[in-house]
Design a protein around this motif. Structure first.
Motif, mmCIF file in Angstrom:
data_model
loop_
_atom_site.group_PDB
_atom_site.id
_atom_site.type_symbol
_atom_site.label_atom_id
_atom_site.label_comp_id
_atom_site.label_asym_id
_atom_site.label_seq_id
_atom_site.Cartn_x
_atom_site.Cartn_y
_atom_site.Cartn_z
ATOM 1 N N THR A 141 0.836 -1.209 0.000
ATOM 2 C CA THR A 141 0.000 0.000 0.000
ATOM 3 C C THR A 141 0.866 1.253 0.000
ATOM 4 O OG1 THR A 141 -1.742 -1.171 1.206
ATOM 5 C CG2 THR A 141 -1.816 1.236 1.229
ATOM 6 N N GLN A 145 0.878 4.226 -2.758
ATOM 7 C CA GLN A 145 0.543 5.591 -2.348
ATOM 8 C C GLN A 145 1.618 6.588 -2.752
ATOM 9 O OE1 GLN A 145 -0.057 5.174 1.864
ATOM 10 N NE2 GLN A 145 -2.243 4.753 1.678
ATOM 11 N N HIS A 146 2.893 6.189 -2.596
ATOM 12 C CA HIS A 146 3.997 7.093 -2.903
ATOM 13 C C HIS A 146 4.493 6.941 -4.335
ATOM 14 C CE1 HIS A 146 4.839 8.733 1.175
ATOM 15 N NE2 HIS A 146 4.176 7.660 1.539
ATOM 16 N N LYS A 147 3.799 6.082 -5.104
ATOM 17 C CA LYS A 147 4.161 5.861 -6.510
ATOM 18 C C LYS A 147 5.654 5.569 -6.634
ATOM 19 C CE LYS A 147 0.390 8.788 -8.111
ATOM 20 N NZ LYS A 147 -0.013 9.995 -8.887
#
Length: 279
Positions: A141, A145-147
């Motif tokens: 995850t 989220q932070h790519k």
């Protein structure tokens, strides 16, 4: 117990460690740099402190270690340690690695309530597989989220250094990376948290430690020193003491190694006994 993460997390996480201490009143462990950063979860009611002073949070992040540290354990503690790739934490969080150097930061200060939820899951899951699933879900995850970029050209540079056991000249490294020296120093500081030269020395030291740990009977320290790329035995001993605080012979004969850079002494008044791998 050492466990690899799933394939999609390998660019970020080197492995997970599940360790547990016996119920001794107090013990001390020596920790020194392996070129990686990490995340620690303490899952019982015991306490952990550095150099017998400040008590650490129940879950925390640690950056690159400049000097060896002594950790004091009080009462029984179960550990989970997430060992990141040298640049893994930077890729996951985007925080410059030099800002985390020699820092210990509570996970709640970084992740807020999600850190509490993860800790509760790890605390109350009874089986290691359930704990592992919780960790993998959290980091997958986080990467989304932070790519996060996963494997990068710089990751390949780090792998090349490791594959060559840290024995690369600055010129070879610059040619491989396509950067000049100033650029390379900046990238290492930002993504790893130490200079290329120091990272190479730590990789070289750990290659020596692996040879030492598995040395056949009759193999001398001098032979292993040369195989590891040290000029002579005195060069090795100076480097070894700088990073670990003791000599190779003490490491080999008077310590019980939980991991290659995390150990207990066997022949000191303050005996460091009781840690063992969870099965």
């Amino acid at each position: 117990m050492q466990i690899l993460p799933p394939k999609e997390l390998l660019p970020y996480i080197k492995h997970y460690l599940f360790l547990e201490s016996a119920a001794d009143p107090q013990k001390t462990l020596r920790l020194f740099s392996d070129g990686n950063t990490g995340m620690v979860f303490l899952l019982n009611q015991g306490r952990l402190s550095i150099n017998r002073n400040d008590h650490l949070p129940q879950s925390f992040l640690y950056g690159q270690i400049s000097h060896f540290k002594d950790l004091c354990l009080i009462e029984r503690i179960s550990f989970i340690i997430v060992v990141f790739q040298p640049d893994g934490l930077y890729k996951l969080l985007g925080i410059p690695a030099h800002e985390l150097k020699d820092q210990i930061i509570g996970l709640k200060d970084i992740f807020g309530q999600s850190a509490d939820r993860l800790y509760d899951q790890l605390m109350y899951c009874k089986h290691p597989t359930a704990k592992l699933n919780a960790l993998n879900t959290f980091f997958c995850t986080l990467a989304i989220q932070h790519k996060s970029l996963g494997q990068t050209s710089f990751s390949n540079v780090l792998k090349y250094i490791t594959d060559h056991k840290g024995r690369l000249s600055v010129e070879e490294l610059l040619k491989l990376s396509g950067h000049n020296e100033r650029q390379m120093e900046r990238i290492f500081a930002e993504q790893v948290g130490m200079s290329p030269k120091k990272f190479g020395r730590i990789v070289q030291l750990h290659c020596f430690l692996k040879l030492l740990r598995n040395k056949p009977d009759g193999t001398t320290l001098t032979t292993i020193s040369y195989e590891s790329g040290y000029f002579d035995q005195s060069h090795l001993i100076r480097t070894f003491k700088k990073y670990t605080g003791f000599t190779p012979s003490i490491y080999l004969n008077n310590t019980s190694r939980l991991t290659i850079n995390f150990m207990e002494f066997q022949a000191l008044p303050d005996r460091l006994s009781g840690l063992y791998n969870l099965s």
